[in-house]
Design a protein around this motif. Sequence first.
Motif, PDB file in Angstrom:
ATOM      1  N   VAL A   1       1.044  -1.430  -0.207  1.00  0.00           N
ATOM      2  CA  VAL A   1      -0.200  -0.222  -0.352  1.00  0.00           C
ATOM      3  C   VAL A   1       0.873   0.853  -0.419  1.00  0.00           C
ATOM      4  O   VAL A   1       0.268   2.103  -0.572  1.00  0.00           O
ATOM      5  CB  VAL A   1      -1.346   0.138   1.303  1.00  0.00           C
ATOM      6  N   ALA A   2       2.266   1.499   0.799  1.00  0.00           N
ATOM      7  CA  ALA A   2       2.865   1.918   0.887  1.00  0.00           C
ATOM      8  C   ALA A   2       3.108   2.682  -0.380  1.00  0.00           C
ATOM      9  O   ALA A   2       4.642   3.245  -0.052  1.00  0.00           O
ATOM     10  CB  ALA A   2       3.446   2.251   2.496  1.00  0.00           C
ATOM     11  N   ARG A   3       3.680   1.899  -1.469  1.00  0.00           N
ATOM     12  CA  ARG A   3       5.107   2.073  -2.361  1.00  0.00           C
ATOM     13  C   ARG A   3       5.120   2.979  -2.883  1.00  0.00           C
ATOM     14  O   ARG A   3       6.242   3.373  -2.910  1.00  0.00           O
ATOM     15  CB  ARG A   3       4.659   0.656  -3.223  1.00  0.00           C
ATOM     16  N   PRO A   4       4.104   3.279  -3.159  1.00  0.00           N
ATOM     17  CA  PRO A   4       4.181   4.830  -4.337  1.00  0.00           C
ATOM     18  C   PRO A   4       4.779   5.984  -3.167  1.00  0.00           C
ATOM     19  O   PRO A   4       6.041   6.894  -3.625  1.00  0.00           O
ATOM     20  CB  PRO A   4       3.269   5.177  -4.321  1.00  0.00           C
ATOM     21  N   VAL A   5       4.612   6.246  -2.061  1.00  0.00           N
ATOM     22  CA  VAL A   5       5.049   6.793  -0.968  1.00  0.00           C
ATOM     23  C   VAL A   5       6.393   6.898  -0.625  1.00  0.00           C
ATOM     24  O   VAL A   5       7.357   7.648  -0.711  1.00  0.00           O
ATOM     25  CB  VAL A   5       4.118   7.151   0.364  1.00  0.00           C
ATOM     26  N   LEU A   6       7.085   5.350  -0.454  1.00  0.00           N
ATOM     27  CA  LEU A   6       7.791   4.906  -0.449  1.00  0.00           C
ATOM     28  C   LEU A   6       9.213   5.216  -1.433  1.00  0.00           C
ATOM     29  O   LEU A   6       9.436   5.345  -0.839  1.00  0.00           O
ATOM     30  CB  LEU A   6       8.343   3.493   0.209  1.00  0.00           C
ATOM     31  N   LYS A   7       7.957   5.315  -2.520  1.00  0.00           N
ATOM     32  CA  LYS A   7       8.884   4.840  -3.659  1.00  0.00           C
ATOM     33  C   LYS A   7       9.587   7.374  -4.186  1.00  0.00           C
ATOM     34  O   LYS A   7      10.580   7.486  -4.465  1.00  0.00           O
ATOM     35  CB  LYS A   7       8.303   4.870  -5.029  1.00  0.00           C
TER      36      LYS A   7
ATOM     37  N   GLN B   1       6.073  14.726   5.309  1.00  0.00           N
ATOM     38  CA  GLN B   1       5.755  15.144   4.022  1.00  0.00           C
ATOM     39  C   GLN B   1       4.916  14.313   2.868  1.00  0.00           C
ATOM     40  O   GLN B   1       3.947  14.700   1.897  1.00  0.00           O
ATOM     41  CB  GLN B   1       6.675  15.805   3.205  1.00  0.00           C
ATOM     42  N   GLU B   2       5.928  13.305   2.927  1.00  0.00           N
ATOM     43  CA  GLU B   2       5.210  12.422   1.228  1.00  0.00           C
ATOM     44  C   GLU B   2       4.310  11.441   1.975  1.00  0.00           C
ATOM     45  O   GLU B   2       3.426  10.940   1.492  1.00  0.00           O
ATOM     46  CB  GLU B   2       6.422  11.094   1.336  1.00  0.00           C
ATOM     47  N   PHE B   3       3.697  11.480   2.912  1.00  0.00           N
ATOM     48  CA  PHE B   3       2.142  10.407   3.515  1.00  0.00           C
ATOM     49  C   PHE B   3       1.213  11.234   3.947  1.00  0.00           C
ATOM     50  O   PHE B   3       0.557  10.829   3.830  1.00  0.00           O
ATOM     51  CB  PHE B   3       2.988   9.675   4.836  1.00  0.00           C
ATOM     52  N   SER B   4       1.666  12.864   4.216  1.00  0.00           N
ATOM     53  CA  SER B   4       0.772  13.506   3.884  1.00  0.00           C
ATOM     54  C   SER B   4       0.432  14.000   2.856  1.00  0.00           C
ATOM     55  O   SER B   4      -0.310  15.083   2.628  1.00  0.00           O
ATOM     56  CB  SER B   4       0.998  14.746   4.866  1.00  0.00           C
TER      57      SER B   4
ATOM     58  N   ASN C   1      -1.534  13.966  -0.162  1.00  0.00           N
ATOM     59  CA  ASN C   1      -2.951  13.939  -0.387  1.00  0.00           C
ATOM     60  C   ASN C   1      -3.779  12.422  -0.202  1.00  0.00           C
ATOM     61  O   ASN C   1      -2.799  12.188   0.878  1.00  0.00           O
ATOM     62  CB  ASN C   1      -2.890  13.457  -2.034  1.00  0.00           C
ATOM     63  N   PHE C   2      -5.138  12.925  -0.220  1.00  0.00           N
ATOM     64  CA  PHE C   2      -6.026  11.649   0.334  1.00  0.00           C
ATOM     65  C   PHE C   2      -5.206   9.893   0.602  1.00  0.00           C
ATOM     66  O   PHE C   2      -5.642   9.300   1.112  1.00  0.00           O
ATOM     67  CB  PHE C   2      -6.628  11.432  -0.493  1.00  0.00           C
ATOM     68  N   LEU C   3      -4.926   9.675  -0.850  1.00  0.00           N
ATOM     69  CA  LEU C   3      -4.331   7.844  -0.884  1.00  0.00           C
ATOM     70  C   LEU C   3      -3.293   7.823   0.285  1.00  0.00           C
ATOM     71  O   LEU C   3      -2.996   6.877   0.539  1.00  0.00           O
ATOM     72  CB  LEU C   3      -4.273   8.126  -2.758  1.00  0.00           C
ATOM     73  N   THR C   4      -2.419   8.741   0.407  1.00  0.00           N
ATOM     74  CA  THR C   4      -0.904   8.441   0.391  1.00  0.00           C
ATOM     75  C   THR C   4      -1.191   8.975   2.077  1.00  0.00           C
ATOM     76  O   THR C   4      -0.631   8.040   2.805  1.00  0.00           O
ATOM     77  CB  THR C   4      -0.081   9.943   0.534  1.00  0.00           C
ATOM     78  N   ARG C   5      -1.936   9.532   2.699  1.00  0.00           N
ATOM     79  CA  ARG C   5      -2.631   9.744   3.864  1.00  0.00           C
ATOM     80  C   ARG C   5      -3.655   8.349   4.218  1.00  0.00           C
ATOM     81  O   ARG C   5      -3.189   7.886   5.807  1.00  0.00           O
ATOM     82  CB  ARG C   5      -3.785  10.101   4.458  1.00  0.00           C
ATOM     83  N   LEU C   6      -4.076   7.722   2.950  1.00  0.00           N
ATOM     84  CA  LEU C   6      -4.860   6.290   3.303  1.00  0.00           C
ATOM     85  C   LEU C   6      -3.735   5.166   4.159  1.00  0.00           C
ATOM     86  O   LEU C   6      -3.494   4.277   4.569  1.00  0.00           O
ATOM     87  CB  LEU C   6      -5.449   5.804   2.534  1.00  0.00           C
ATOM     88  N   ALA C   7      -2.367   5.110   2.693  1.00  0.00           N
ATOM     89  CA  ALA C   7      -1.853   4.816   2.883  1.00  0.00           C
ATOM     90  C   ALA C   7      -1.063   4.604   4.493  1.00  0.00           C
ATOM     91  O   ALA C   7      -0.293   3.983   5.036  1.00  0.00           O
ATOM     92  CB  ALA C   7      -0.112   4.878   2.095  1.00  0.00           C
ATOM     93  N   ALA C   8      -0.589   6.098   4.799  1.00  0.00           N
ATOM     94  CA  ALA C   8      -0.274   5.956   6.388  1.00  0.00           C
ATOM     95  C   ALA C   8      -1.240   5.363   7.655  1.00  0.00           C
ATOM     96  O   ALA C   8       0.097   4.701   8.495  1.00  0.00           O
ATOM     97  CB  ALA C   8      -0.052   8.309   6.452  1.00  0.00           C
ATOM     98  N   VAL C   9      -2.512   5.268   6.596  1.00  0.00           N
ATOM     99  CA  VAL C   9      -2.980   4.375   8.459  1.00  0.00           C
ATOM    100  C   VAL C   9      -2.684   3.374   8.027  1.00  0.00           C
ATOM    101  O   VAL C   9      -2.350   2.526   8.945  1.00  0.00           O
ATOM    102  CB  VAL C   9      -4.991   4.570   7.854  1.00  0.00           C
TER     103      VAL C   9
END
Lengths: 342, 342
Positions: free
Chosen positions: A268-274, B254-257, B259-267
């Motif tokens: 799930v976090a792959r794009p963020v980690l990238k 910053q990367e996890f916050s 947009n909506f999708l990255t915030r979801l990934a953070a959860v």
Amino acid sequence: MSAGITIALDAMGGDFGPDIIVPAAISALDQHPELNIILVGDEDILRQSLNSSRASGDDRIRVHHASQQVEMDELPQHALRNKKDSSMRVAINLVQDGVADACVSAGNTGALMATARFVLKMLPGIDRPAICTALPNLESHTWMLDLGANVDSDAEHLLQFAMMGSVLSEAVDGNSNPRIGLLNIGAEDIKGNEQVKEAAQLLGSGNLNYKGYAEGDDIYKGGFDVIVCDGFVGNVSLKTSEGVAKMIGQFIRQEFSRNFLTRLAAVVARPVLKAFRHRIDPRRYNGASLLGLKGIVIKSHGSADALSFSNAIKVALVEVRESVPERISNCLQHHLDQELTQ
Amino acid sequence: MSAGITIALDAMGGDFGPDIIVPAAISALDQHPELNIILVGDEDILRQSLNSSRASGDDRIRVHHASQQVEMDELPQHALRNKKDSSMRVAINLVQDGVADACVSAGNTGALMATARFVLKMLPGIDRPAICTALPNLESHTWMLDLGANVDSDAEHLLQFAMMGSVLSEAVDGNSNPRIGLLNIGAEDIKGNEQVKEAAQLLGSGNLNYKGYAEGDDIYKGGFDVIVCDGFVGNVSLKTSEGVAKMIGQFIRQEFSRNFLTRLAAVVARPVLKAFRHRIDPRRYNGASLLGLKGIVIKSHGSADALSFSNAIKVALVEVRESVPERISNCLQHHLDQELTQ
């Protein structure tokens, strides 16, 4: 070769030699239409490598033979005396002869420094070359020097580093008034060694935009455009940074691969980690300048891959475009004139 | 007070004083049944703070009045001359008088160093104190010293640091043969300054388990149990590490916050990120030892919170249990005896 900017590459240097340098050269040619490249090294190997590439027949890239190669662990003085036809030496000669506008090498740092200094000579008013590179910070990046060309730099050297760093920040970033910091320590007892205290005086009385002492964490915080220090300290700081970043990267990988659930989270976090990895990718910062020489020499990391090495070529290109050595020379002349009239 | 180990806390020191030091003391008492604590500082403030806590009436904690306080930016010599009844000075006096087995302070590093040196004196054979702490690495941790007590350390000082670090690793980790590294730089041209070259000779000829030069990234790689360097270099390296870790933490946030999708990934990734943050949490490594003194003095980070400060108390406790100063003294004596018989 067409008009434009010509860069000589020490094509045999570094851990991988032509295997990564030829592809890096081709990729740089694609990105920069004004660029010409001279690959310096073993003609047979380089021609073979070129012929099997899509750059075959491109008149913007050519081969210049050099029969020798400097080893990664060779002593600088040994290389200087016994490797007069090395790919490194010949690439620097091409700059000296005006055939190339700059050269890039991923070879032995000490040998590169000694050879460049011997062949190109120092700019008048500069005693020692310095290694300078941009490091990422929370705002954008910090130019840091010296990263290991010198140990035991005195106050006057630190002032020269500050002038060179200021010019580089101005030339490359278009920053009209770079903020200069002098690396120091925070322990209240002592506030630095003698060199640093003297350098602070010199920097404060000059016409640079000197902002005072910086501590190690300021490199990555932002707030300074240029931070100067002795090469021993700078090199330790740079290597320490690499060590911390690698350890943190490893910890992140370990935590995400701990069990089924964490591996799912990793997907799930792959794009963020990238995106995150891209931001701290050291390859984007490859290409350190050897400042203070009468010519442009860029040092690539020895273990650079093609993306990384092509970044070092880009650094060379920008410095040629911005006439960095001439600008350093002018800045120094200005400083000396001021001193004379005082 | 019951038998056991007694630690004096400079309860007015640091950025937050009693607000964090009293809770930290209470939490340390809960964790360590053999621990007694003396809170040194303004009696009224400390009593009030204690009375409103659950430690009220606990005979393992008591208050010792001190009427003054050393400021965070006060010059060490000024504190030494004018603050003879400061919480810092009185806490150190309690160690000197044998009332406490160790003291912990989050106050001004320079003043702590100067006062500790003045009151407790140096161990015979040690010229200068050194600041030492454990830093996390890929295997476990590296003891690093000096982190800023000294600048311009010579070869003999670096040897003394190595002996003290070796003893600490042995005492705290039960490591019977700590691997010692000497911090140096990688540029092939020079391989270090004169002090480092001389120190390498001294270290190589002694009876320590000297493993040669370490570079900045070796601190976090593992491979060495102890790495020694001059305090200027060590402090820059430590602060640089903090800067890199903070920047990386900020980039991840910053990367996890974004947009909506990255915030979801953070959860989804939250438990993993939490485990990761725990591993690099600097609070777990709080508590630096001032080595070389005839007594145990632990420096906490000035901005430490209660968890962090209670870790510094734990470091003090371990050093008392393991009689670190006596062991350093024995190691030195052994070294001197060997030199005499050679």
